[in-house]
Design a protein around this motif. Structure first.
Motif, mmCIF file in Angstrom:
data_model
loop_
_atom_site.group_PDB
_atom_site.id
_atom_site.type_symbol
_atom_site.label_atom_id
_atom_site.label_comp_id
_atom_site.label_asym_id
_atom_site.label_seq_id
_atom_site.Cartn_x
_atom_site.Cartn_y
_atom_site.Cartn_z
ATOM 1 N N PRO A 75 16.552 3.204 15.975
ATOM 2 C CA PRO A 75 15.643 4.267 16.430
ATOM 3 C C PRO A 75 16.037 5.637 15.901
ATOM 4 O O PRO A 75 15.171 6.478 15.661
ATOM 5 N N LEU A 76 17.336 5.856 15.703
ATOM 6 C CA LEU A 76 17.798 7.151 15.218
ATOM 7 C C LEU A 76 17.175 7.498 13.878
ATOM 8 O O LEU A 76 16.748 8.635 13.657
ATOM 9 N N LEU A 77 17.081 6.530 12.993
ATOM 10 C CA LEU A 77 16.577 6.792 11.649
ATOM 11 C C LEU A 77 15.067 6.591 11.534
ATOM 12 O O LEU A 77 14.410 7.252 10.740
ATOM 13 N N ALA A 78 14.518 5.682 12.336
ATOM 14 C CA ALA A 78 13.104 5.333 12.168
ATOM 15 C C ALA A 78 12.162 6.213 12.978
ATOM 16 O O ALA A 78 11.046 6.493 12.545
ATOM 17 N N VAL A 79 12.577 6.650 14.160
ATOM 18 C CA VAL A 79 11.677 7.354 15.075
ATOM 19 C C VAL A 79 11.729 8.860 14.896
ATOM 20 O O VAL A 79 10.774 9.559 15.220
ATOM 21 N N THR A 80 12.830 9.387 14.371
ATOM 22 C CA THR A 80 13.027 10.841 14.362
ATOM 23 C C THR A 80 12.324 11.538 13.207
ATOM 24 O O THR A 80 12.870 12.464 12.619
ATOM 25 N N THR A 81 11.112 11.111 12.895
ATOM 26 C CA THR A 81 10.357 11.848 11.888
ATOM 27 C C THR A 81 9.831 13.162 12.444
ATOM 28 O O THR A 81 9.422 14.037 11.689
ATOM 29 N N LEU A 121 11.390 8.910 23.068
ATOM 30 C CA LEU A 121 12.112 7.643 23.052
ATOM 31 C C LEU A 121 13.457 7.781 23.766
ATOM 32 O O LEU A 121 13.895 6.866 24.461
ATOM 33 N N SER A 122 14.092 8.945 23.623
ATOM 34 C CA SER A 122 15.361 9.182 24.311
ATOM 35 C C SER A 122 15.158 9.207 25.826
ATOM 36 O O SER A 122 15.993 8.678 26.576
ATOM 37 N N LEU A 123 14.075 9.817 26.291
ATOM 38 C CA LEU A 123 13.806 9.842 27.731
ATOM 39 C C LEU A 123 13.593 8.435 28.266
ATOM 40 O O LEU A 123 14.067 8.098 29.361
ATOM 41 N N ALA A 124 12.878 7.613 27.514
ATOM 42 C CA ALA A 124 12.695 6.219 27.930
ATOM 43 C C ALA A 124 14.036 5.495 28.007
ATOM 44 O O ALA A 124 14.298 4.729 28.946
ATOM 45 N N THR A 125 14.905 5.765 27.041
ATOM 46 C CA THR A 125 16.227 5.130 27.030
ATOM 47 C C THR A 125 17.080 5.616 28.189
ATOM 48 O O THR A 125 17.831 4.829 28.792
ATOM 49 N N ILE A 126 16.995 6.902 28.524
ATOM 50 C CA ILE A 126 17.763 7.442 29.655
ATOM 51 C C ILE A 126 17.364 6.738 30.949
ATOM 52 O O ILE A 126 18.229 6.358 31.753
ATOM 53 N N ILE A 127 16.062 6.570 31.166
ATOM 54 C CA ILE A 127 15.592 5.902 32.381
ATOM 55 C C ILE A 127 16.157 4.487 32.462
ATOM 56 O O ILE A 127 16.689 4.058 33.497
ATOM 57 N N VAL A 128 16.070 3.761 31.347
ATOM 58 C CA VAL A 128 16.563 2.382 31.326
ATOM 59 C C VAL A 128 18.071 2.353 31.545
ATOM 60 O O VAL A 128 18.582 1.541 32.347
ATOM 61 N N ILE A 137 10.007 0.902 21.570
ATOM 62 C CA ILE A 137 10.211 0.892 23.026
ATOM 63 C C ILE A 137 10.716 -0.472 23.482
ATOM 64 O O ILE A 137 11.760 -0.552 24.159
ATOM 65 N N PRO A 138 10.066 -1.591 23.132
ATOM 66 C CA PRO A 138 10.636 -2.890 23.500
ATOM 67 C C PRO A 138 12.029 -3.127 22.928
ATOM 68 O O PRO A 138 12.846 -3.815 23.544
ATOM 69 N N LEU A 139 12.315 -2.546 21.763
ATOM 70 C CA LEU A 139 13.623 -2.762 21.137
ATOM 71 C C LEU A 139 14.762 -2.063 21.879
ATOM 72 O O LEU A 139 15.926 -2.242 21.518
ATOM 73 N N ILE A 140 14.446 -1.270 22.911
ATOM 74 C CA ILE A 140 15.511 -0.693 23.736
ATOM 75 C C ILE A 140 16.360 -1.809 24.348
ATOM 76 O O ILE A 140 17.555 -1.634 24.604
ATOM 77 N N VAL A 141 15.743 -2.977 24.550
ATOM 78 C CA VAL A 141 16.478 -4.130 25.100
ATOM 79 C C VAL A 141 17.696 -4.450 24.253
ATOM 80 O O VAL A 141 18.767 -4.781 24.778
ATOM 81 N N THR A 142 17.552 -4.361 22.937
ATOM 82 C CA THR A 142 18.645 -4.717 22.037
ATOM 83 C C THR A 142 19.432 -3.509 21.547
ATOM 84 O O THR A 142 20.282 -3.655 20.670
#
Length: 227
Positions: free
Chosen positions: A30-36, A44-51, A105-110
């Motif tokens: 996600p660091l390289l793919a989402v941060t355009t 995406l970081s907020l979603a990860t914080i919640i999880v 978002i689903p890949l937060i699992v891994t």
């Protein structure tokens, strides 16, 4: 009862000293793919914080009930359930952004960040410390992705907060560089992300080196001292 010093140490480790992106180098996908752009990285970081926060609390609360041999599958099951809830919430409330973030978002699992903190910290500490660790580790990821996304967006297209209307309808991105700025495509591609990430890591190391150099060193022992 957790002490203030312990809270401070957990916070400092999560946000700076053990920053998952700049020190542990986890979650590079996600660091390289989402941060355009900045908005994608922050959301995406907020979603990860919640999880991370809820997963850490759940694992810390159940750690004495989970057999050691099956702990990893159980951890993944807990994280997967939470990610499913977050995924459905994004789809329902922020559908346009959900389509942009897509599979990440689903890949937060891994995500190695989530599983690493569940295994290394939440599995060994009480719920309060585990929750705080999850939030602080997430904040460390958030500011890193926000900074990297903002730099890539600014250098690549001359704007900031592109896509903010998907989160707050009516708001418009900021055009910080001239409207005729041609853009720098490399910044928006994976090689540009690698280069900027390397610059951020070098900057962090430089800051820590300067801080270490400014600390007063212990005076040398005089002859006979300690004898």
């Amino acid at each position: 009862m957790i002490s203030r010093e312990e809270f401070r140490q957990i916070g400092a480790n999560g946000v700076w000293h053990q920053n998952t992106s700049l020190v542990q180098i986890l979650g590079l996908c996600p660091l390289l793919a989402v941060t355009t752009n900045l908005v994608n990285g922050v959301m995406l970081s907020l979603a990860t914080i919640i999880v991370m926060a809820i997963a850490n609390v759940a694992v810390a609360s159940l750690r004495n009930l989970i057999p050691h041999e099956i702990r990893i599958p159980v951890f993944i099951l807990i994280v997967a359930a939470l990610v499913t809830v977050v995924d459905l919430l994004f789809n329902a409330q922020l559908h346009e952004l959900y389509l942009v973030l897509g599979i990440f978002i689903p890949l937060i699992v891994t995500n190695c960040i989530v599983l690493a903190r569940v295994e290394a910290f939440a599995n060994k500490n009480p719920p309060l410390q585990a929750a705080f660790d999850g939030v602080c580790m997430g904040i460390g990821m958030l500011w890193t992705l926000a900074l990297l996304g903002g730099l890539r967006e600014l250098i690549g297209g001359g704007t900031l907060l592109a896509g903010i209307d998907m989160v707050f309808p009516g708001l418009q991105p900021l055009q910080l560089l001239p409207a005729d700025y041609p853009g720098f495509l490399l910044a928006l591609l994976p090689p540009g992300a690698f280069i900027l990430l390397g610059c951020l890591i070098a900057w962090k190391n430089w800051v820590e080196a300067r801080a270490a150099a400014r600390r007063p060193s212990s005076p040398p022992l005089a002859l006979g001292d300690g004898v």
